[in-house]
Design a protein around this motif. Structure first.
Motif, PDB file in Angstrom:
ATOM      1  N   ASP A  20      10.776   2.073  36.840  1.00  0.00           N
ATOM      2  CA  ASP A  20      10.421   2.685  35.560  1.00  0.00           C
ATOM      3  C   ASP A  20       9.983   4.132  35.752  1.00  0.00           C
ATOM      4  O   ASP A  20      10.393   5.021  35.004  1.00  0.00           O
ATOM      5  N   PHE A  21       9.157   4.366  36.782  1.00  0.00           N
ATOM      6  CA  PHE A  21       8.698   5.730  37.016  1.00  0.00           C
ATOM      7  C   PHE A  21       9.854   6.634  37.430  1.00  0.00           C
ATOM      8  O   PHE A  21       9.910   7.803  37.032  1.00  0.00           O
ATOM      9  N   HIS A  22      10.764   6.118  38.229  1.00  0.00           N
ATOM     10  CA  HIS A  22      11.941   6.889  38.635  1.00  0.00           C
ATOM     11  C   HIS A  22      12.673   7.421  37.401  1.00  0.00           C
ATOM     12  O   HIS A  22      13.062   8.595  37.352  1.00  0.00           O
ATOM     13  N   ASP A  23      12.856   6.563  36.400  1.00  0.00           N
ATOM     14  CA  ASP A  23      13.567   6.986  35.189  1.00  0.00           C
ATOM     15  C   ASP A  23      12.766   8.022  34.406  1.00  0.00           C
ATOM     16  O   ASP A  23      13.326   9.009  33.905  1.00  0.00           O
ATOM     17  N   HIS A  24      11.441   7.810  34.295  1.00  0.00           N
ATOM     18  CA  HIS A  24      10.613   8.790  33.592  1.00  0.00           C
ATOM     19  C   HIS A  24      10.644  10.141  34.305  1.00  0.00           C
ATOM     20  O   HIS A  24      10.743  11.198  33.657  1.00  0.00           O
ATOM     21  N   LEU A  25      10.557  10.122  35.633  1.00  0.00           N
ATOM     22  CA  LEU A  25      10.545  11.370  36.392  1.00  0.00           C
ATOM     23  C   LEU A  25      11.878  12.104  36.259  1.00  0.00           C
ATOM     24  O   LEU A  25      11.903  13.329  36.048  1.00  0.00           O
ATOM     25  N   ALA A  26      12.975  11.372  36.365  1.00  0.00           N
ATOM     26  CA  ALA A  26      14.285  12.008  36.212  1.00  0.00           C
ATOM     27  C   ALA A  26      14.428  12.648  34.831  1.00  0.00           C
ATOM     28  O   ALA A  26      14.945  13.764  34.694  1.00  0.00           O
ATOM     29  N   SER A  27      13.957  11.963  33.806  1.00  0.00           N
ATOM     30  CA  SER A  27      14.041  12.511  32.443  1.00  0.00           C
ATOM     31  C   SER A  27      13.209  13.778  32.295  1.00  0.00           C
ATOM     32  O   SER A  27      13.639  14.755  31.665  1.00  0.00           O
ATOM     33  N   GLU A  28      12.010  13.771  32.873  1.00  0.00           N
ATOM     34  CA  GLU A  28      11.156  14.958  32.777  1.00  0.00           C
ATOM     35  C   GLU A  28      11.732  16.134  33.556  1.00  0.00           C
ATOM     36  O   GLU A  28      11.643  17.281  33.114  1.00  0.00           O
ATOM     37  N   ILE A  29      12.327  15.857  34.709  1.00  0.00           N
ATOM     38  CA  ILE A  29      12.962  16.942  35.464  1.00  0.00           C
ATOM     39  C   ILE A  29      14.107  17.530  34.647  1.00  0.00           C
ATOM     40  O   ILE A  29      14.255  18.759  34.548  1.00  0.00           O
TER      41      ILE A  29
END
Length: 290
Positions: A20-29
């Motif tokens: 879940d965090f991987h997806d949030h981080l990719a979106s924010e980047i």
């Protein structure tokens, strides 16, 4: 609410939290890049499927399996009432029935493309997953893609924000250099600039990061005729943490992180969590991993 940690929050590395965090981080980047990139560049979030299995010598463990129990195991009768089997039985014995859904995980990565050159790939940004750092098909697929990108004129950035597992190096010389670092980095960011690839060598920018350090600001190389833009990884990580469910109960800071933080770093982490009132202040709370 920001994380209690100044850099990477080790609790985010848990197999139950990381996808879940991987997806949030990719979106924010991606969102941050699209604010910073000059025309005609843009950042696009892409996805590839991964099996998502951490395989070791003993067992394969699904990172986020969805399990539904169809029928609970009935209690066994007491020994005194156990029937003696005198002839073959014709009915199937009670079992524990469950369904484990094993659809591939969605592994997000980012591409910076040039709309004026047929949307050509300029820079690839990969965030490593746990299964990339274990033997198996996900690692093999990642290594194949890594080799393919390094044979093109696209830049490649790799974010390894996981302490566990075996790092993936495109070059043994990079591995040798990292192994010589004292102390060994907990996390590592590698920027491979296409303009530094030569017939007899490949140039890298390495950003080793300790668990107590803020994540670095890194260059995002574009075409040779354009200046780099700067991506503050700590800024986007903080945004991903704050906009996600992690401070809202998704992470139980009363438990030890997975993988554990050890030695003096464990004491330091406990002090941060106590200061942030995420765990009770105690002289010895039994949380320090040896």
């Amino acid at each position: 609410m920001p994380s209690a940690f100044p850099g990477m929050d080790p609790y985010l590395e848990s197999p139950a939290i990381w996808p879940d965090f991987h997806d949030h981080l990719a979106s924010e980047i991606g969102a941050q890049l699209n604010q910073l990139l000059p025309a005609p560049y843009y950042a696009k979030l892409e996805m590839r499927p991964e099996i998502g299995i951490i395989a070791d010598d003993r067992i394969g463990i699904a990172i986020v399996p969805d399990v539904s129990i169809a029928e609970a195991w009935p209690p066994r009768p007491p020994p005194s009432t156990t029937a003696v089997v005198e002839r073959p039985r014709v009915e199937v014995s009670k079992s524990i029935d469950l369904i484990v859904y094993r659809e591939p995980l969605k592994h997000h990565f980012l591409e910076v493309r040039d709309s004026k050159q047929g949307h050509k790939l300029v820079t690839l940004i990969e965030i490593l997953s746990p299964s990339n750092k274990r033997r198996g098909s996900d690692r093999e697929a990642y290594e194949k893609k890594q080799r393919a990108v390094l044979e093109t004129d696209a830049n490649m950035i790799e974010l390894d924000l996981l302490r566990d597992g075996e790092r993936i190096y495109a070059s043994p010389q990079v591995a040798d250099l990292v192994y010589q670092l004292i102390p060994q980095p907990d996390y590592l960011v590698i920027v491979n600039r296409a303009s530094l690839r030569q017939e007899r060598g490949i140039g890298y920018h390495l950003f080793p990061v300790g668990i107590r350090d803020a994540l670095p600001s890194i260059p995002i190389p574009l075409r040779k005729e354009n200046c780099d833009i700067v991506l503050d990884l700590q800024f986007v990580l903080n945004r991903a943490y704050d906009r996600g469910p992690y401070s809202r109960g998704a992470i139980d800071y009363a438990e030890l992180p997975v993988p554990p933080v050890r030695g003096a770093d464990a004491t330091w982490a406990n002090e941060l969590l106590e200061r942030a009132k995420l765990i009770p202040a105690q002289k010895d709370n039994g949380r320090t991993a040896s």
